[in-house]
Design an enzyme around this catalytic site. Structure first.
Site, PDB file in Angstrom:
ATOM      1  N   PRO A 212      -3.746   1.517   3.458  1.00  0.00           N
ATOM      2  CG  PRO A 212      -2.154   2.278   1.952  1.00  0.00           C
ATOM      3  CD  PRO A 212      -2.769   2.587   3.280  1.00  0.00           C
ATOM      4  N   GLY A 213      -3.794  -1.971   2.590  1.00  0.00           N
ATOM      5  CA  GLY A 213      -3.478  -3.314   3.074  1.00  0.00           C
ATOM      6  C   GLY A 213      -4.232  -3.763   4.302  1.00  0.00           C
ATOM      7  CG  HIS A 433      22.376   5.015  18.371  1.00  0.00           C
ATOM      8  ND1 HIS A 433      22.435   6.346  18.062  1.00  0.00           N
ATOM      9  CD2 HIS A 433      21.089   4.642  18.152  1.00  0.00           C
ATOM     10  CE1 HIS A 433      21.243   6.762  17.677  1.00  0.00           C
ATOM     11  NE2 HIS A 433      20.402   5.738  17.721  1.00  0.00           N
ATOM     12  CD  GLU A 434      19.825   0.873  17.810  1.00  0.00           C
ATOM     13  OE1 GLU A 434      18.765   0.837  18.487  1.00  0.00           O
ATOM     14  OE2 GLU A 434      19.958   1.598  16.807  1.00  0.00           O
ATOM     15  CG  HIS A 437      17.586   4.192  21.227  1.00  0.00           C
ATOM     16  ND1 HIS A 437      17.100   5.462  21.365  1.00  0.00           N
ATOM     17  CD2 HIS A 437      18.077   4.124  19.958  1.00  0.00           C
ATOM     18  CE1 HIS A 437      17.311   6.134  20.232  1.00  0.00           C
ATOM     19  NE2 HIS A 437      17.912   5.337  19.362  1.00  0.00           N
TER      20      HIS A 437
HETATM   21  P1  ADP Z   1      -6.798  -2.948   0.933  1.00  0.00           P
HETATM   22  O1  ADP Z   1      -7.882  -3.137  -0.080  1.00  0.00           O
HETATM   23  O2  ADP Z   1      -7.296  -2.391   2.221  1.00  0.00           O
HETATM   24  O3  ADP Z   1      -5.613  -2.215   0.445  1.00  0.00           O
HETATM   25  P2  ADP Z   1      -6.542  -5.771   0.628  1.00  0.00           P
HETATM   26  O4  ADP Z   1      -7.908  -6.221   0.927  1.00  0.00           O
HETATM   27  O5  ADP Z   1      -6.182  -5.662  -0.811  1.00  0.00           O
HETATM   28  O6  ADP Z   1      -6.251  -4.399   1.336  1.00  0.00           O
HETATM   29  O7  ADP Z   1      -5.511  -6.720   1.381  1.00  0.00           O
HETATM   30  C1  ADP Z   1      -4.535  -7.459   0.683  1.00  0.00           C
HETATM   31  C2  ADP Z   1      -4.400  -8.842   1.266  1.00  0.00           C
HETATM   32  O8  ADP Z   1      -3.911  -8.798   2.604  1.00  0.00           O
HETATM   33  C3  ADP Z   1      -5.723  -9.568   1.366  1.00  0.00           C
HETATM   34  O9  ADP Z   1      -6.014 -10.246   0.187  1.00  0.00           O
HETATM   35  C4  ADP Z   1      -5.487 -10.517   2.518  1.00  0.00           C
HETATM   36  O10 ADP Z   1      -4.846 -11.685   2.108  1.00  0.00           O
HETATM   37  C5  ADP Z   1      -4.557  -9.739   3.415  1.00  0.00           C
HETATM   38  N1  ADP Z   1      -5.331  -9.033   4.447  1.00  0.00           N
HETATM   39  C6  ADP Z   1      -5.464  -7.702   4.557  1.00  0.00           C
HETATM   40  N2  ADP Z   1      -6.240  -7.389   5.599  1.00  0.00           N
HETATM   41  C7  ADP Z   1      -6.639  -8.554   6.151  1.00  0.00           C
HETATM   42  C8  ADP Z   1      -7.479  -8.896   7.262  1.00  0.00           C
HETATM   43  N3  ADP Z   1      -8.063  -7.942   7.994  1.00  0.00           N
HETATM   44  N4  ADP Z   1      -7.672 -10.194   7.537  1.00  0.00           N
HETATM   45  C9  ADP Z   1      -7.073 -11.139   6.801  1.00  0.00           C
HETATM   46  N5  ADP Z   1      -6.282 -10.887   5.750  1.00  0.00           N
HETATM   47  C10 ADP Z   1      -6.042  -9.617   5.414  1.00  0.00           C
HETATM   48 ZN    ZN Z   2      18.336   5.645  17.382  1.00  0.00          ZN
END
Ligand code: ADP
Ligand code: ZN
Length: 636
Positions: A212-213, A433-434, A437
């Site tokens: 996602p994203g 702890h940190e 690491h």
């Molecule tokens: P997906 O469909 O893969 O879940 P989206 O296309 O909906 O992701 O991404 C959400 C927003 O994040 C986009 O509208 C954009 O603003 C930003 N974004 C995500 N990936 C990129 C990328 N590769 N380059 C530039 N902006 C990105």
């Molecule tokens: Zn730790």
């Protein structure tokens, strides 16, 4: 997908309108008979047949003693005979009626009749209106709940988004290979004839696969934007409705609209919602989903690219569950990976989104790129936006490095909660702890370099953290690197044991990850004597973190467990030794963390080097090469 399962059963779901109509009629009939019996008076029973009677005859009957009761209204008179027959008489303006009734000793009364208009209103129109009102109310509620609804049955007009995107490939960064793969489509959409004349077969469907994203939707829109064609989009989960057949008709609508305006792009997000393999659900098939899927497949098979070039782009982050039928030639036979960006990709994406905000000239994007390993495009966009908000809150004119870093930290470790007071005991534990690491990371060959240690509380889950910079583009890890990672993970808990002399619950996640790494060394990577080269677990889908399939005997499982346990305690002992040998360095790190709450990797290395020099120790600090790697990548 609960709502899909509702579709399997029930007359109600399939015939909502019929049911509602029957219900409406029943209500109206009840209402009518109720108001009819009220009409008139109690002396007239509803089921006796009424006879019409002329007024003159009526008066005759009275005089003859054949009438026992009379009810008088504005325009009618109702009368009951001694034989219980009921008469309806048109009233005549006759002042002598009452004296006649009196004389005949007929019981008489008056009643108020309604005219036909109010009769109609009360017995038909009103209940229908009330009923319709309730129906509308329920329907709109349903519509809100599921983005479709009763009144919109079969119609997808509101759900289909159609636009001509202004987005271009320049707005999509960090996914260069995916861009290259779809470039051909743009060319085709711009001038389909060029290809069709040659008899070339252009793919009808493209499947964008990735977490996602990462910009799948963005990329699809950019294809439409570059080709300057309309973009029709719909989320597959919105195809699926409460009523069987709705999804299929939405698909039909979607393609009808697109064909009208072809060449065009049809984008279907979350295709897995309808494209799930037919035997993957626990309940077996699902009518509605299957119908919708079949409609989609037949639309794709059906349209003639020569006449109406429509290209279907679908997106999913779970390609492994898709029905094979979707992936056949002529359907989504081309799959394009849209993965999380690497170091250079992240910097490019940051640059894209920095265009929209005022940013200081001396920000160090490399540092931000290094700190954002694992973030997707959408997260990076969020970082920039968050940084701008932070700068705004501080009334700055431009966004500065510190804002960017804070924004990164927020998105990585949850919102910074300055207000949350960590008690002294907790802070002491977290600090050791940190530091543990960090020390192990700097002294272990193959470990990731420390870029930052922080004990500022962020949200509830993470009390502190050590950010390690992994080497980029690393698709392969050697055995010693895996072991190094285990050591670093154990460093936190070991430090608690050495310096606090008691163990907290804070290390449980570390231990879980360390255990997983050792387990996979045995069962997946063939790195132990226990199973040798035998692979015990198959990874179904590794780039998206899919599940594993276990395939070994209980006896083997016992051996694996034994190996993991022994290996963990061996590594733990080694880590304890290192920590004891460098206890002075740890104490100095702890002091620095108490002062500043956050120290960077350079400071960690300085503390270690000073300690080694002061104690005449040969340095165990590990050379890290990725500084050079990053420079090389940037030069490209
Ligand atoms: P997906 O469909 O893969 O879940 P989206 O296309 O909906 O992701 O991404 C959400 C927003 O994040 C986009 O509208 C954009 O603003 C930003 N974004 C995500 N990936 C990129 C990328 N590769 N380059 C530039 N902006 C990105
Ligand atoms: Zn730790």
């Amino acid at each position: 997908m609960n709502k899909n399962e509702n579709n399997n059963n029930g007359f109600f779901n399939k015939n909502p309108i019929l049911i509602f109509a029957v219900f409406a009629i029943v209500i109206v009939v009840l209402f009518r008979s109720f108001s009819d019996s009220e009409f008139g008076s109690d002396m007239i029973s509803a089921n006796t047949q009424t006879k019409n009677l002329a007024y003159s005859d009526f008066k005759d009957y009275i005089k003859k003693g054949q009438i026992s009761q009379v009810a008088i209204a504005e325009t009618t008179i109702k009368a009951v005979g001694t034989d219980y027959s009921v008469y309806m008489i048109k009233r005549v303006n006759d002042p002598t009626l009452v004296p006649v009734l009196e004389e005949a000793k007929v019981q008489y009364t008056a009643f108020s009749e309604r005219n036909w208009l109010s009769d109609l209103l009360f017995s038909w129109v009103l209940p229908v209106f009330i009923f319709f009102g309730i129906w509308m109310f329920l329907a709109s509620r349903m519509q809100k709940n599921m983005g479709g609804g009763l009144l919109g049955v079969g119609s997808a007009k509101k759900l289909i988004n159609s636009e001509k995107p202004k987005v271009t490939f320049a707005d999509v960064a960090g996914v260069e290979e995916a861009k290259e793969e779809v470039e051909e489509i743009v060319d085709y959409l711009k001038d389909p004839d060029k290809y069709l004349r040659l008899g070339a077969k252009i793919p009808k469907g493209i499947l964008l696969v990735g977490p996602p994203g990462t910009g799948k939707t963005l990329l699809a829109r950019a294809v439409a934007g570059e080709a300057n064609v309309p973009f029709f989009s719909m989320s597959a989960s919105s195809f699926i409705e409460m009523f069987v057949g709705v999804g299929a008709s939405r698909v039909r609508d979607l393609f009808e609209n697109a064909k009208k305006e072809s060449p065009a792009i049809v984008f279907i997000d979350e295709i897995d919602a309808i494209g799930k393999s037919r035997n993957s659900g626990p309940m077996g098939g699902n009518d509605e989903r299957e119908q919708t899927l079949n409609q989609l497949l037949s639309e794709m098979d059906g349209f003639d690219a020569d006449k109406a070039p429509v290209i279907v782009i679908a997106a999913t982050n779970r390609p492994e569950i898709l029905d094979a039928a979707l992936l056949r030639p002529g359907r989504f036979d081309r799959q394009v990976l849209v993965d999380k960006p690497d170091f250079k990709g992240r910097i490019d994406i940051l640059k894209v989104h920095m265009k929209d905000v005022k940013i200081s000239d001396n920000v160090d994007l490399q540092e931000i790129g290094r700190l954002t390993t694992g973030l997707a495009g959408a997260d990076l966009q969020n970082v920039i936006n968050e940084a701008a908000l932070l700068a705004g809150r501080k009334s700055k004119k431009v966004v500065e490095q510190s804002d960017l870093i804070e924004a990164v930290e927020r998105s990585i470790a949850g919102l910074e909660k300055k207000s949350r007071r960590v008690n002294k005991k907790e802070k002491r534990i977290v600090t050791y702890h940190e530091s543990g690491h960090a020390l192990i990371a700097e002294l272990t060959k193959g470990a990731k370099r420390v870029s930052k240690v922080s004990v500022v509380p962020r949200g509830l889950a993470a009390l502190g953290y050590t950010l390690n910079t992994p080497e980029e583009n690393k698709f392969m890890m050697q055995k010693h690197e895996l072991i190094a990672e285990v050591d670093v993970l154990l460093g936190g808990r070991a430090a608690e044991e050495v310096f606090i002399k008691e163990i907290s619950t804070g290390a449980s996640n570390d231990l879980e990850r360390a255990t997983d790494i050792i387990k996979s060394m045995v069962s997946i990577y063939g790195m132990s004597d226990v199973a040798g080269l035998m692979v015990l677990e198959k990874q179904r889908n590794n780039f998206l973190g899919g599940q594993t399939i276990k395939d070994y005997s209980d006896k083997m499982a016992e051996k694996v467990d034994e190996f993991v346990k022994t290996m963990l305690s061996q590594r733990y002992e080694a880590v304890l030794d290192t920590l004891r040998a460098y206890s002075g360095a740890i104490e100095n790190m702890v002091l620095a963390l108490y002062d500043e709450e956050t120290i960077d990797g350079a400071k960690v290395r300085e503390i270690i080097r000073n300690y080694e020099e002061a104690n005449g120790l040969e340095t165990r600090l590990v050379e890290h090469e990725e500084d050079d790697d990053i420079k090389k990548q940037l030069e490209k």
